[in-house]
Design a protein around this motif. Structure first.
Motif, PDB file in Angstrom:
ATOM      1  N   ARG A 218      13.217  -9.979  -4.813  1.00 42.28           N
ATOM      2  CA  ARG A 218      13.212  -8.515  -4.615  1.00 42.28           C
ATOM      3  C   ARG A 218      14.631  -8.026  -4.321  1.00 42.28           C
ATOM      4  O   ARG A 218      15.071  -7.002  -4.841  1.00 42.28           O
ATOM      5  CB  ARG A 218      12.283  -8.149  -3.459  1.00 42.28           C
ATOM      6  N   GLU A 219      15.345  -8.781  -3.485  1.00 40.15           N
ATOM      7  CA  GLU A 219      16.726  -8.388  -3.181  1.00 40.15           C
ATOM      8  C   GLU A 219      17.567  -8.351  -4.463  1.00 40.15           C
ATOM      9  O   GLU A 219      18.323  -7.409  -4.692  1.00 40.15           O
ATOM     10  CB  GLU A 219      17.346  -9.362  -2.169  1.00 40.15           C
TER      11      GLU A 219
ATOM     12  N   LEU B 153       7.939  -4.582  -7.195  1.00 44.00           N
ATOM     13  CA  LEU B 153       8.836  -5.154  -6.184  1.00 44.00           C
ATOM     14  C   LEU B 153       8.047  -5.924  -5.131  1.00 44.00           C
ATOM     15  O   LEU B 153       8.480  -6.972  -4.652  1.00 44.00           O
ATOM     16  CB  LEU B 153       9.651  -4.033  -5.518  1.00 44.00           C
TER      17      LEU B 153
ATOM     18  N   PHE C 100       7.276  -2.420   2.405  1.00 49.49           N
ATOM     19  CA  PHE C 100       6.582  -3.551   1.769  1.00 49.49           C
ATOM     20  C   PHE C 100       5.875  -4.414   2.812  1.00 49.49           C
ATOM     21  O   PHE C 100       6.227  -4.383   3.989  1.00 49.49           O
ATOM     22  CB  PHE C 100       7.574  -4.413   0.991  1.00 49.49           C
TER      23      PHE C 100
ATOM     24  N   ASN D 220       7.077   0.020  -6.993  1.00 48.93           N
ATOM     25  CA  ASN D 220       6.882  -0.602  -5.680  1.00 48.93           C
ATOM     26  C   ASN D 220       5.926  -1.782  -5.788  1.00 48.93           C
ATOM     27  O   ASN D 220       6.122  -2.808  -5.123  1.00 48.93           O
ATOM     28  CB  ASN D 220       6.355   0.418  -4.666  1.00 48.93           C
TER      29      ASN D 220
ATOM     30  N   ALA E  18       7.219  -9.392  -6.034  1.00 51.03           N
ATOM     31  CA  ALA E  18       8.338 -10.349  -6.089  1.00 51.03           C
ATOM     32  C   ALA E  18       8.586 -10.920  -4.696  1.00 51.03           C
ATOM     33  O   ALA E  18       8.582 -10.173  -3.719  1.00 51.03           O
ATOM     34  CB  ALA E  18       9.598  -9.635  -6.576  1.00 51.03           C
TER      35      ALA E  18
ATOM     36  N   LEU F 207      16.631  -5.359  -6.585  1.00 49.37           N
ATOM     37  CA  LEU F 207      17.140  -4.111  -6.008  1.00 49.37           C
ATOM     38  C   LEU F 207      18.634  -3.964  -6.252  1.00 49.37           C
ATOM     39  O   LEU F 207      19.123  -2.869  -6.550  1.00 49.37           O
ATOM     40  CB  LEU F 207      16.823  -4.057  -4.502  1.00 49.37           C
TER      41      LEU F 207
END
Ligand code: PLP
Length: 483
Positions: free
Chosen positions: A467-468, A459, A370, A456, A462, A471
């Motif tokens: 994002r964490e 994500l 990313f 992707n 975000a 995930l």
């Protein structure tokens, strides 16, 4: 699944396992350019498997009971120290992998300073996430110092300025995973040394190949234990030493630096618990396999494998640079490449994550990374010796993947999805909200993802904290046994 009431014949179980494995990425042949390290040497896997089997039932929990393990571990540490600038005083431990080595380096530094309240570890922002994991697990503050926006190298002056009385460790990489560049270790280590602070070099990925690059005449910057101020260094054997998964080495410049890494407990009625690493019961299998591979390949073997990977990385680097619309980030000095859509072209007209999907369709795995600070979304390639010889095939497929990605155009997320992401609070994200996001993105379920570009892109849209959370939610969905 529940256990079969009557056990299955061995051959049937193995057939099932073989069938399961056909859905995995290939581990050999150079088509998977992350996660796996293939020497391409015939017979090496078989040797490692035999050595593993010879020792897999032993237990490193008590090296006095299994002196063979003690001997092999000391041999491996001595070999690593000799390769990586260690002196007579250098000591170390074999761990289960890079993350454990990095976490133990943080733990040892923190435990050596019980006088420091609210300790900090100072990291170049490109340091591996293992150090954030260590900070998280051990309740230490991670202070990340931005790297140079063009070279992605740690900024020694900024690192020095970030060191204060609460700093117990400073971390640099040789090289960093994301961009493959070797941090200016001498300058950072000197700054740490002046303040009496430990300095760890994370050479997990580069430690077993950079010394051989140097021997082949490559201009490798100084990075190892011979650099004044470097107090510890990690190097993974399951990366460029081409050993089976499950071995890394953490070296300390001397025994006094390692003492706080160890753990002993007499506070219970059972056996004396005395551990050099995070594991307690520790199979001798990975250690024996690594010992066998190191001794079988020897210095000459690693030198010729380094020659192959050097040739492959050079060919790929220039070939990728010649593909219209792609560019290599920074000036990588090792075996890792980071490929971006060329920003000198006003609108490259494609998304690199779509290129990754197109490559998957062509039988290659390139790893999406990313955007982070000055590094835009990009594709990571871990090049290994087994890539030597198939560079033209990879480059031809990459050029055609870019063409295909151009034809499909950049990924655009539905507006309602971007709005929903913007409105989410990471601390309160529920499983229902997560399922709603997947549905909005047109993704039926975590297990059915084939093309990853959309997820992707979602994500990537975000912010990191969210994002964490997304995930972690995703991990929870994946790790749910279907009853
Ligand atoms: C620089 C660096 N440090 C640490 C690690 C973590 O290693 P592992 O995945 O073996 O835990 C990696 C893995 O790629 C790495 O590249």
């Amino acid at each position: 699944m529940s256990l079969p009431s009557t056990g299955l014949p061995a051959e049937q179980v193995l057939d099932e396992l073989r069938a399961l494995r056909t859905g995995d990425l290939p581990t050999h042949g150079g088509r998977t350019l992350a996660y796996v390290y293939d020497s391409g040497r015939a017979g090496l896997d078989e040797l490692a498997a035999q050595a593993h089997a010879l020792a897999s039932a032993t237990n490193g929990l008590d090296p006095t009971a299994f002196p063979s393990l003690l001997r092999m571990e000391n041999d491996i540490v001595a070999a690593a120290a000799a390769l990586l600038g260690g002196g007579q005083a250098t000591v170390g431990s074999v761990t289960s992998g890079g993350t454990e080595s990095c976490m133990l380096a943080v733990h040892a530094a923190r435990a050596a300073r019980p006088d420091v309240d609210r300790p900090k570890v100072v990291l170049a922002s490109t340091a591996h996430a293992a150090f954030h994991k260590a900070a998280h697990y051990f309740g230490i503050e991670a202070v990340t110092v931005p790297v140079d926006p063009a070279t992605f190298l740690a900024d020694p002056a900024a690192m020095a300025a970030a060191i204060d009385d609460r700093t117990v460790l400073v971390v640099v990489s040789a090289p960093s995973y994301a961009h493959g560049v070797v941090d200016p270790v001498p300058e950072v280590a000197a700054a740490a040394g002046e303040r009496g602070v430990r300095c760890h070099v994370d050479a997990c990925i580069g430690g077993w190949v950079l010394p051989y690059f140097r021997a082949l005449g490559e201009p490798v910057p100084d990075f190892d234990l011979s650099v004044p101020g470097v107090t510890s260094l990690s190097v993974d054997l399951h990366k460029y030493a081409y050993c089976p998964k499950g071995t890394s080495v953490l070296l300390h410049a001397d025994a006094s630096l390692r003492r706080s890494q160890f753990f002993a407990s007499a506070a219970w009625p059972g056996y004396t618990m005395l551990n050099s690493t995070m594991q307690s019961t520790r199979s001798g299998g990975p250690l024996a396999a690594a010992w066998a591979v190191l001794n079988h390949l020897g210095d000459n073997g690693y030198r010729s494998l380094a020659q192959q990977v050097l040739s492959a990385v050079r060919t790929l680097r220039s070939g990728i640079g010649a593909i219209e619309g792609l560019r290599i980030q920074g000036d990588p000095q090792s075996t890792l490449l980071s490929v971006v859509a060329d920003d000198s072209v006003a609108d490259p007209g494609f998304d690199v994550f779509t290129v990754a999907d197109e490559m998957t369709e062509r039988g290659w795995y390139l790893q999406p990374q990313f955007g982070f600070e000055s590094s835009p979304p990009n594709l990571h390639l871990t090049v290994t010796a087994s890539n030597h010889g198939s560079e033209p095939a990879l480059l031809a497929d990459l050029a055609s993947a870019v063409d295909a990605a151009r034809r499909s155009g950049p990924v655009s997320l539905p507006e309602e999805l971007t709005a929903a992401i913007a409105g989410l609070d990471p601390s309160g994200l529920t499983s229902e909200q997560f399922a709603g996001l997947l549905a909005m993105a047109g993704l039926e379920g975590a297990g059915t993802l084939k093309r990853m570009a959309e997820i992707n892109a979602m994500l990537g849209a975000a912010p990191p904290g969210l994002r964490e959370r997304l995930l972690v939610e995703f991990l929870g969905v994946m790790y749910t046994p279907t009853v």
